[in-house]
Design an enzyme around this catalytic site. Structure first.
Site, short mmCIF file in Angstrom:
data_model
loop_
_atom_site.label_atom_id
_atom_site.label_comp_id
_atom_site.label_asym_id
_atom_site.label_seq_id
_atom_site.Cartn_x
_atom_site.Cartn_y
_atom_site.Cartn_z
N LYS A 217 33.23 27.14 36.02
CA LYS A 217 33.63 28.41 36.61
C LYS A 217 34.41 29.26 35.60
CE LYS A 217 34.48 31.65 39.58
NZ LYS A 217 35.19 31.46 40.84
N CYS A 271 39.38 36.80 39.48
CA CYS A 271 38.59 35.84 38.70
C CYS A 271 38.50 36.24 37.23
CB CYS A 271 37.19 35.71 39.31
SG CYS A 271 37.18 34.85 40.89
#
Length: 424
Positions: A217, A271
């Site tokens: 990720k 993010c």
């Protein structure tokens, strides 16, 4: 069939947790959402939502009415616990470092209700090793249970990491259709977690170890950050050389193997603007390109503010009066209400601090300004803002703004290319 998951607990009911809870509840699985905010809990239990996400209002209402979704502030037993809480960053000696306090608090909150056979999955985007640290916190609280770090495949509790991969504005569809990387602390942990996700996910569920899943990720978002940084750096170069960056990108992308992204006022969200620092914090001497990209994107708001202040100075020199400045957009990306790590919010706030009482904000996805702006700026409608503005700074490419005619009277600073060819 629920594969032994008669009840799932979603820990954290924010932009990831609530949609995730809903996709399981829509499949008839009993889901209880755990959140520390009583207002959030009360809102959900009324069948309403506290965040803007297409389709979520209706899905929450239907699942609450069906009895498959409810929320609470008090931990209770379940067969699986999915943790989706914030992982912000703190200033450290060598850049920014992750703050795992929310994950630790979540672990301590559910530990008392764990029982043999339970599954705990960390969904929060995390630095490498966070899942193992979470397992350590759980083990400290429950010495009567066994965990993978000490008992491997024979452990009472299965623990895994499965980061989300969704685009805000498309959460409900992407949570179902996107592939999921599922990293277990052991193979049995990964297998158990994959069985849970396959109840709701139509994409592939790919099993690996937890450290690889964590880094996957971070690598995905760092890749995007580096490419955005290239576009943002290119926009600075174009400005200095008197070249229209939007036309340049369009022309360069006609090459069959070139795909330059669109520049903007910076990078926001929880993010892309955060995750690369997790890699830098773990390998500061090696993550040189990743750090450079972060620094380029973090500095882009300074450049936008300098452009706006130069325009303001020119207006004062010409008229003798301070300009009326309007910022179009506060969200970190188009067509959502999410202001987390938003460069648009940073720019608007700093302009309002520099020109108190002279700044208007147009943001169609919020009903009131955040506290940092509430006393310094005014929330305005697009039409009145255009008519009254001397300087317009477009910060977010909302569809509402794209549908507007290009403002003619004001000085335009377009950071998104919505009015490309008309800005100065």
């Amino acid at each position: 069939m629920t594969a032994g998951f008669d009840k799932v607990c979603m820990v954290g009911l924010g932009y990831i947790g609530l949609p995730t809870a809903v996709i399981f509840a829509l499949r008839g699985i009993k889901v209880v959402g755990l959140d520390i905010d009583p207002v959030t809990v009360e809102t959900i239990n009324r069948g309403e939502t506290h965040i803007v996400e297409p389709g979520l209002d209706d899905a929450v209402r239907r699942t609450v009415e069906a009895g498959s979704l409810r929320a609470t502030t008090v931990p209770e037993p379940a067969d699986a616990f999915l943790i989706a809480v914030p992982t912000p960053f703190l200033a450290g000696d060598d850049g920014l470092v992750p703050d795992l306090s929310f994950i630790e608090s979540a672990a301590h909150s559910i530990a008392p209700v764990l029982k043999p056979g339970d599954l705990v999955i960390l969904e929060s985007t995390s630095p490498v090793g966070a899942t193992e640290r979470m397992a350590g916190w759980l083990a400290e609280d429950r010495p009567d249970l066994t965990f993978p770090q000490a008992h491997g495949e024979a452990s009472d509790i299965r623990i895994a990491h499965c980061p989300e991969r969704i685009l805000p504005g498309h959460a409900l569809s992407e949570l179902v259709s996107n592939d999921r990387v599922i990293g277990g602390m052991t193979e049995a942990c990964a297998d158990r977690a994959a069985k849970l996700y396959r109840l709701a996910v139509e994409g592939a569920c790919i099993e690996t170890d937890c450290r690889t899943a964590e880094l996957a990720k971070l690598a995905e978002n760092s890749f995007r950050d580096v490419n955005i940084a290239f576009a943002n750096e290119l926009s600075l170069i174009c400005d200095k050389l008197g070249v229209n960056v939007w036309e340049l990108v369009q022309l360069a992308n006609r090459h069959p193997r070139v795909n330059i992204l669109q520049p903007g006022p910076g990078v926001g969200g929880h993010c892309i603007a955060v995750d690369p620092w997790f890699i830098v914090s773990e390998a500061p001497e090696d993550a040189r390109l990743i750090r450079a990209a972060r620094e380029i994107n973090d500095a882009k708001p300074d450049w936008v503010i300098a452009k706006a202040r130069k325009a303001a100075d020119e207006h004062v020199a010409k008229t003798g009066a301070l300009p009326r400045i309007t910022c179009f957009g506060l969200a970190f990306k188009a067509n959502i209400d999410d202001l987390r790590e938003s460069p648009a919010l940073e720019i608007a706030t700093r302009l309002a601090e520099a020109y108190p009482g002279q700044v208007d904000i147009v943001e169609p996805f919020i009903e009131e300004l955040p506290p940092v702006l509430a006393t310094r700026a005014r929330l305005a409608r697009p039409s009145e803002a255009v008519n009254e503005s001397d300087i317009i700074v477009l910060l977010v490419d909302h569809d509402d703004f794209k549908a507007m005619p290009v403002p003619q009277a004001a000085r335009l600073i377009d950071t998104r290319g919505v009015w490309a060819g008309h800005s100065s």
